[in-house]
Design a protein around this motif. Structure first.
Motif, PDB file in Angstrom:
ATOM      1  N   THR A 225      11.276 -22.013  66.378  1.00  0.00           N
ATOM      2  CA  THR A 225      12.088 -23.422  66.891  1.00  0.00           C
ATOM      3  C   THR A 225      13.811 -22.599  67.016  1.00  0.00           C
ATOM      4  OG1 THR A 225      10.349 -24.636  65.750  1.00  0.00           O
ATOM      5  CG2 THR A 225      11.914 -25.934  67.074  1.00  0.00           C
ATOM      6  N   PHE A 226      14.150 -22.653  65.952  1.00  0.00           N
ATOM      7  CA  PHE A 226      14.862 -22.650  65.580  1.00  0.00           C
ATOM      8  C   PHE A 226      15.557 -21.548  66.196  1.00  0.00           C
ATOM      9  CE2 PHE A 226      13.912 -25.128  61.905  1.00  0.00           C
ATOM     10  CZ  PHE A 226      14.800 -26.653  62.118  1.00  0.00           C
ATOM     11  N   GLY A 227      14.948 -20.721  65.887  1.00  0.00           N
ATOM     12  CA  GLY A 227      15.647 -19.386  66.666  1.00  0.00           C
ATOM     13  C   GLY A 227      15.398 -19.448  67.943  1.00  0.00           C
ATOM     14  N   THR A 228      14.980 -20.024  68.607  1.00  0.00           N
ATOM     15  CA  THR A 228      14.798 -20.370  70.266  1.00  0.00           C
ATOM     16  C   THR A 228      16.367 -20.734  70.733  1.00  0.00           C
ATOM     17  OG1 THR A 228      12.498 -20.320  70.488  1.00  0.00           O
ATOM     18  CG2 THR A 228      13.599 -20.900  72.458  1.00  0.00           C
ATOM     19  N   LEU A 229      16.098 -22.049  69.903  1.00  0.00           N
ATOM     20  CA  LEU A 229      18.144 -22.654  70.131  1.00  0.00           C
ATOM     21  C   LEU A 229      18.951 -22.435  69.369  1.00  0.00           C
ATOM     22  CD1 LEU A 229      16.081 -26.236  68.218  1.00  0.00           C
ATOM     23  CD2 LEU A 229      16.840 -25.667  71.309  1.00  0.00           C
TER      24      LEU A 229
ATOM     25  N   ASN B 272      19.318 -18.738  69.816  1.00  0.00           N
ATOM     26  CA  ASN B 272      19.876 -17.765  70.720  1.00  0.00           C
ATOM     27  C   ASN B 272      20.111 -18.242  72.120  1.00  0.00           C
ATOM     28  OD1 ASN B 272      19.301 -15.392  71.678  1.00  0.00           O
ATOM     29  ND2 ASN B 272      17.704 -15.803  72.355  1.00  0.00           N
ATOM     30  N   ALA B 273      19.723 -19.578  72.209  1.00  0.00           N
ATOM     31  CA  ALA B 273      20.231 -19.580  73.712  1.00  0.00           C
ATOM     32  C   ALA B 273      21.796 -20.711  72.881  1.00  0.00           C
ATOM     33  CB  ALA B 273      19.141 -21.287  73.734  1.00  0.00           C
ATOM     34  N   LEU B 274      22.048 -21.420  72.086  1.00  0.00           N
ATOM     35  CA  LEU B 274      23.150 -21.640  71.854  1.00  0.00           C
ATOM     36  C   LEU B 274      24.267 -20.643  72.063  1.00  0.00           C
ATOM     37  CD1 LEU B 274      23.051 -24.038  68.227  1.00  0.00           C
ATOM     38  CD2 LEU B 274      24.335 -24.077  71.199  1.00  0.00           C
ATOM     39  N   CYS B 275      24.144 -19.401  71.123  1.00  0.00           N
ATOM     40  CA  CYS B 275      24.897 -17.802  71.001  1.00  0.00           C
ATOM     41  C   CYS B 275      25.022 -17.365  72.550  1.00  0.00           C
ATOM     42  CB  CYS B 275      24.295 -17.305  70.479  1.00  0.00           C
ATOM     43  SG  CYS B 275      23.739 -17.694  68.565  1.00  0.00           S
ATOM     44  N   ALA B 276      24.732 -17.256  73.443  1.00  0.00           N
ATOM     45  CA  ALA B 276      24.107 -17.336  74.889  1.00  0.00           C
ATOM     46  C   ALA B 276      25.167 -17.361  75.385  1.00  0.00           C
ATOM     47  CB  ALA B 276      23.016 -17.674  75.156  1.00  0.00           C
ATOM     48  N   ASN B 277      25.232 -19.531  75.334  1.00  0.00           N
ATOM     49  CA  ASN B 277      25.820 -19.859  76.350  1.00  0.00           C
ATOM     50  C   ASN B 277      27.333 -20.292  74.940  1.00  0.00           C
ATOM     51  OD1 ASN B 277      24.008 -21.428  77.998  1.00  0.00           O
ATOM     52  ND2 ASN B 277      23.828 -22.755  76.356  1.00  0.00           N
ATOM     53  N   LEU B 278      27.840 -19.461  73.867  1.00  0.00           N
ATOM     54  CA  LEU B 278      28.893 -19.173  73.238  1.00  0.00           C
ATOM     55  C   LEU B 278      29.416 -20.328  72.599  1.00  0.00           C
ATOM     56  CD1 LEU B 278      31.039 -16.726  76.372  1.00  0.00           C
ATOM     57  CD2 LEU B 278      29.618 -16.496  74.467  1.00  0.00           C
TER      58      LEU B 278
ATOM     59  N   LYS C 166      28.365 -23.996  67.150  1.00  0.00           N
ATOM     60  CA  LYS C 166      27.301 -24.763  66.783  1.00  0.00           C
ATOM     61  C   LYS C 166      26.005 -24.329  66.162  1.00  0.00           C
ATOM     62  CE  LYS C 166      27.736 -28.845  70.354  1.00  0.00           C
ATOM     63  NZ  LYS C 166      26.355 -28.345  72.035  1.00  0.00           N
ATOM     64  N   ALA C 167      25.955 -23.220  66.842  1.00  0.00           N
ATOM     65  CA  ALA C 167      24.476 -22.186  65.970  1.00  0.00           C
ATOM     66  C   ALA C 167      24.683 -22.424  65.345  1.00  0.00           C
ATOM     67  CB  ALA C 167      24.551 -20.846  67.067  1.00  0.00           C
TER      68      ALA C 167
ATOM     69  N   TYR D  98      19.191 -13.749  62.858  1.00  0.00           N
ATOM     70  CA  TYR D  98      20.285 -13.440  62.837  1.00  0.00           C
ATOM     71  C   TYR D  98      21.344 -12.539  63.374  1.00  0.00           C
ATOM     72  CZ  TYR D  98      19.588 -13.661  57.806  1.00  0.00           C
ATOM     73  OH  TYR D  98      20.191 -15.173  56.408  1.00  0.00           O
ATOM     74  N   ALA D  99      19.952 -11.478  64.547  1.00  0.00           N
ATOM     75  CA  ALA D  99      20.119 -10.566  65.857  1.00  0.00           C
ATOM     76  C   ALA D  99      20.873 -11.161  66.927  1.00  0.00           C
ATOM     77  CB  ALA D  99      19.522 -10.077  66.093  1.00  0.00           C
ATOM     78  N   SER D 100      20.540 -12.629  66.883  1.00  0.00           N
ATOM     79  CA  SER D 100      20.988 -14.245  67.479  1.00  0.00           C
ATOM     80  C   SER D 100      23.028 -14.131  67.556  1.00  0.00           C
ATOM     81  CB  SER D 100      20.235 -15.195  68.216  1.00  0.00           C
ATOM     82  OG  SER D 100      19.158 -14.661  67.890  1.00  0.00           O
ATOM     83  N   LEU D 101      23.448 -14.510  66.180  1.00  0.00           N
ATOM     84  CA  LEU D 101      24.201 -14.398  65.899  1.00  0.00           C
ATOM     85  C   LEU D 101      25.181 -13.621  65.956  1.00  0.00           C
ATOM     86  CD1 LEU D 101      23.028 -16.660  62.508  1.00  0.00           C
ATOM     87  CD2 LEU D 101      24.573 -17.723  64.796  1.00  0.00           C
ATOM     88  N   ILE D 102      24.677 -12.310  65.274  1.00  0.00           N
ATOM     89  CA  ILE D 102      25.266 -11.130  65.308  1.00  0.00           C
ATOM     90  C   ILE D 102      25.773 -10.788  67.002  1.00  0.00           C
ATOM     91  CG2 ILE D 102      25.430  -8.670  65.154  1.00  0.00           C
ATOM     92  CD1 ILE D 102      23.135  -9.381  62.832  1.00  0.00           C
ATOM     93  N   LYS D 103      25.369 -10.951  67.813  1.00  0.00           N
ATOM     94  CA  LYS D 103      25.530 -11.127  69.188  1.00  0.00           C
ATOM     95  C   LYS D 103      26.993 -11.139  69.769  1.00  0.00           C
ATOM     96  CE  LYS D 103      21.490 -11.494  71.456  1.00  0.00           C
ATOM     97  NZ  LYS D 103      20.338 -11.882  71.965  1.00  0.00           N
TER      98      LYS D 103
END
Length: 232
Positions: free
Chosen positions: A190-194, A196-202, A206-207, A227-232
């Motif tokens: 759940t959290f990973g999906t959210l 990831n989406a926040l990171c994709a929206n820069l 919030k992420a 972690y991968a989402s946050l590092i990107k």
């Protein structure tokens, strides 16, 4: 001639073993339809396992006309009740082949096999529709979910993923809130999906806040995906 007769007869157990090792779906289908080489065979009693095997082989090979013929035959069986997982597999094959309406139709037919639908088949259908990007149809299924099952964390994760993919973060948070209201605990997916989406929206701040919230409030440990989402 008696020994030959014995050799030609295939037991349902042996038949399942032969089906399992047959790599070619067309040959597997022949084997399923003609289990005995006898010219005048007695009606052969297929096992549930052999149905499961042939349906999976045909579905993976996208031989849907043949698969549907076998599913029709399965419907006529009175000796056993098929397991829900068989129908979940079929819906998954349809989803991968981008055939959302056939997945919905399979879901609708499950009770006619005397099989009970649970949250498992609802989630499989939702996920197949997600693969097809049929967000409207997903919503329709979810609205009527209570007649089949109680949504679980997996149900909400699929819906949150759908909102994120259609770039509707407001809706994603609405689903998250409803999940909490229903007493369903979010997990790392759940959290990973959210996140990831926040990171994709820069929206990195919030992420990061959400990652902190998930650890402190829900005691959910981040995984590699987070972690991968946050590092990107």
């Amino acid at each position: 001639g008696n020994e030959m007769e014995k050799l030609k007869k295939v037991s349902p157990f042996r038949h399942s073993s032969l089906l399992r090792i047959q790599k070619d779906p067309k040959l597997a289908l022949q084997l399923f339809l003609n289990p005995n080489s006898n010219p005048k065979p007695k009606p052969f009693r297929h096992s549930l396992l052999s149905y499961d095997l042939i349906i999976s082989k045909l579905g993976r090979a996208k031989m849907f006309a043949e698969m549907e013929q076998i599913v029709e035959q399965l419907k006529q069986e009175t000796r056993f009740v098929p397991k829900e997982i068989i129908f979940c597999n079929i819906m998954t094959f349809y989803g991968r082949a981008r055939l959302p309406d056939r997945a919905i139709s399979m879901f609708d037919q499950i009770p006619s096999f005397r099989c009970q639908r649970t949250v498992k088949s609802v989630n499989t259908l939702l996920n197949s529709l997600l693969i097809c990007r049929e967000f409207g149809k997903m919503r329709d299924i979810f609205v009527g979910i209570d007649q089949y099952a109680c949504p679980d964390v997996c149900t909400y994760n699929i819906l949150i993923n759908a909102c994120c993919l259609s770039n509707d973060m407001d809706d994603a948070w609405n689903v998250f809130d409803e999940m909490r209201r229903k007493g369903v605990f979010p997990n790392v997916v759940t959290f990973g999906t959210l996140i990831n989406a926040l990171c994709a929206n820069l929206e990195l701040d919030k992420a990061l806040r959400l990652k902190k919230y998930m650890v402190e409030k829900f005691n959910v440990k981040p995984n590699v995906f987070v972690y991968a989402s946050l590092i990107k």
